[in-house]
Design an enzyme around this catalytic site. Sequence first.
Site, PDB file in Angstrom:
ATOM      1  N   ASP A  91      -5.836   0.843  -2.333  1.00 24.35           N
ATOM      2  CA  ASP A  91      -5.641  -0.557  -1.949  1.00 24.35           C
ATOM      3  C   ASP A  91      -6.837  -1.391  -2.354  1.00 24.35           C
ATOM      4  O   ASP A  91      -7.982  -1.037  -2.051  1.00 24.35           O
ATOM      5  CB  ASP A  91      -5.523  -0.654  -0.416  1.00 24.35           C
ATOM      6  CG  ASP A  91      -4.106  -0.862   0.041  1.00 24.35           C
ATOM      7  OD1 ASP A  91      -3.294  -1.426  -0.723  1.00 24.35           O
ATOM      8  OD2 ASP A  91      -3.795  -0.449   1.169  1.00 24.35           O
TER       9      ASP A  91
ATOM     10  N   LYS B 120      -3.257  -0.853  -5.625  1.00 24.02           N
ATOM     11  CA  LYS B 120      -2.186  -1.609  -4.947  1.00 24.02           C
ATOM     12  C   LYS B 120      -2.783  -2.927  -4.487  1.00 24.02           C
ATOM     13  O   LYS B 120      -3.915  -2.974  -4.022  1.00 24.02           O
ATOM     14  CB  LYS B 120      -1.642  -0.821  -3.755  1.00 24.02           C
ATOM     15  CG  LYS B 120      -0.620  -1.618  -2.942  1.00 24.02           C
ATOM     16  CD  LYS B 120       0.172  -0.744  -2.018  1.00 24.02           C
ATOM     17  CE  LYS B 120      -0.452  -0.444  -0.679  1.00 24.02           C
ATOM     18  NZ  LYS B 120      -0.766  -1.637   0.144  1.00 24.02           N
TER      19      LYS B 120
ATOM     20  N   GLU C 217       7.177  -3.567   3.263  1.00 21.82           N
ATOM     21  CA  GLU C 217       6.749  -3.259   4.629  1.00 21.82           C
ATOM     22  C   GLU C 217       7.439  -4.173   5.641  1.00 21.82           C
ATOM     23  O   GLU C 217       7.423  -5.415   5.501  1.00 21.82           O
ATOM     24  CB  GLU C 217       5.216  -3.413   4.744  1.00 21.82           C
ATOM     25  CG  GLU C 217       4.702  -3.114   6.148  1.00 21.82           C
ATOM     26  CD  GLU C 217       3.208  -2.832   6.224  1.00 21.82           C
ATOM     27  OE1 GLU C 217       2.541  -2.753   5.178  1.00 21.82           O
ATOM     28  OE2 GLU C 217       2.710  -2.688   7.360  1.00 21.82           O
TER      29      GLU C 217
HETATM   30  O1  KIV Z   1      -3.045   0.224   3.954  1.00 18.52           O
HETATM   31  C1  KIV Z   1      -2.047   0.956   3.989  1.00 18.52           C
HETATM   32  O2  KIV Z   1      -2.075   2.079   4.468  1.00 18.52           O
HETATM   33  C2  KIV Z   1      -0.810   0.436   3.425  1.00 18.52           C
HETATM   34  C3  KIV Z   1       0.443   1.145   3.782  1.00 18.52           C
HETATM   35  C4  KIV Z   1       0.774   0.841   5.178  1.00 18.52           C
HETATM   36  C5  KIV Z   1       1.544   0.839   2.853  1.00 18.52           C
HETATM   37  O3  KIV Z   1      -0.821  -0.554   2.765  1.00 18.52           O
END
Ligand code: KIV
Length: 267
Positions: free
Chosen positions: A86, A116, A185
Amino acid sequence: MSNPKVTAPGLIEMKARGEKITALTAYDYPTIRLLEQAEIDIALVGDSLGNVVLGYDTTLPVTMEEMLHHTKAVAYGADRALVVVDMPFLSYQISGEQALMNAGRFLKEGGAAAVKLEGGMEMAETVRRLVDVGIPVMGHLGMTPQSVHALGGYKLQGQTDEAVERIMQGAESLQNAGAFAIVLEMIPAHVARQVTESVDVPTIGIGAGPYCDGQVLVIHDMLGLYDKFTPKFVKQYAQLGNIAVDAIKQYAAEVKSGEFPGPEQSY
Ligand code: KIV
């Protein structure tokens, strides 16, 4: 022969074959080793680590350095799973250059295979920029935790025609920009189904019902390791927190009573 590595294009092929995709978060070496033993397809170094590992109330304070630190540990332990990381809040929204520099660090220094980021149409140009230099990007629509304050809390999204339209347009823009997958989500199952049927790239659901191409959960939630809050959509497959507390209590009792380590410690 060991199983071939999961790749971003390979996930699109899995969708085409109708094969469901498994994803879980991982933030450290022991956890990725568990995921590998269970042959999970995607290991997401989620910025949820801010909540479940670092104890923050939201994901907003998470920094690049914190994400890199955890990404390295996961990447060291990953054999087959695709390691996706992320991009933390404000590490990609300021400019295309900033997004490229930070996404590049996750691949170059962190050892991740993809990043992501949250957002739809407004992020399409940024996604294209990363994809053009060879960085696979996963999108994230619906309840996007980095916008928790703007959304008024962690709530189901996609409940009005306008909101559904925005999600649909977001998915189309992300796909056109070259995203290889999209997390959905906390949106109604019928909306997730509509999105899933409208794009060729896989959708990975979390609190988005059964029609997505894959599912993801935060590992601390599904193993019962986070006692502050568990979203309603989470299925707890084990209560490892309780097992750990029992073991720790037994250890403490044995130390107090002298039962451990016993009269002669063995080496
Ligand atoms: O930060 C995270 O774990 C996520 C998931 C909930 C998809 O973005």
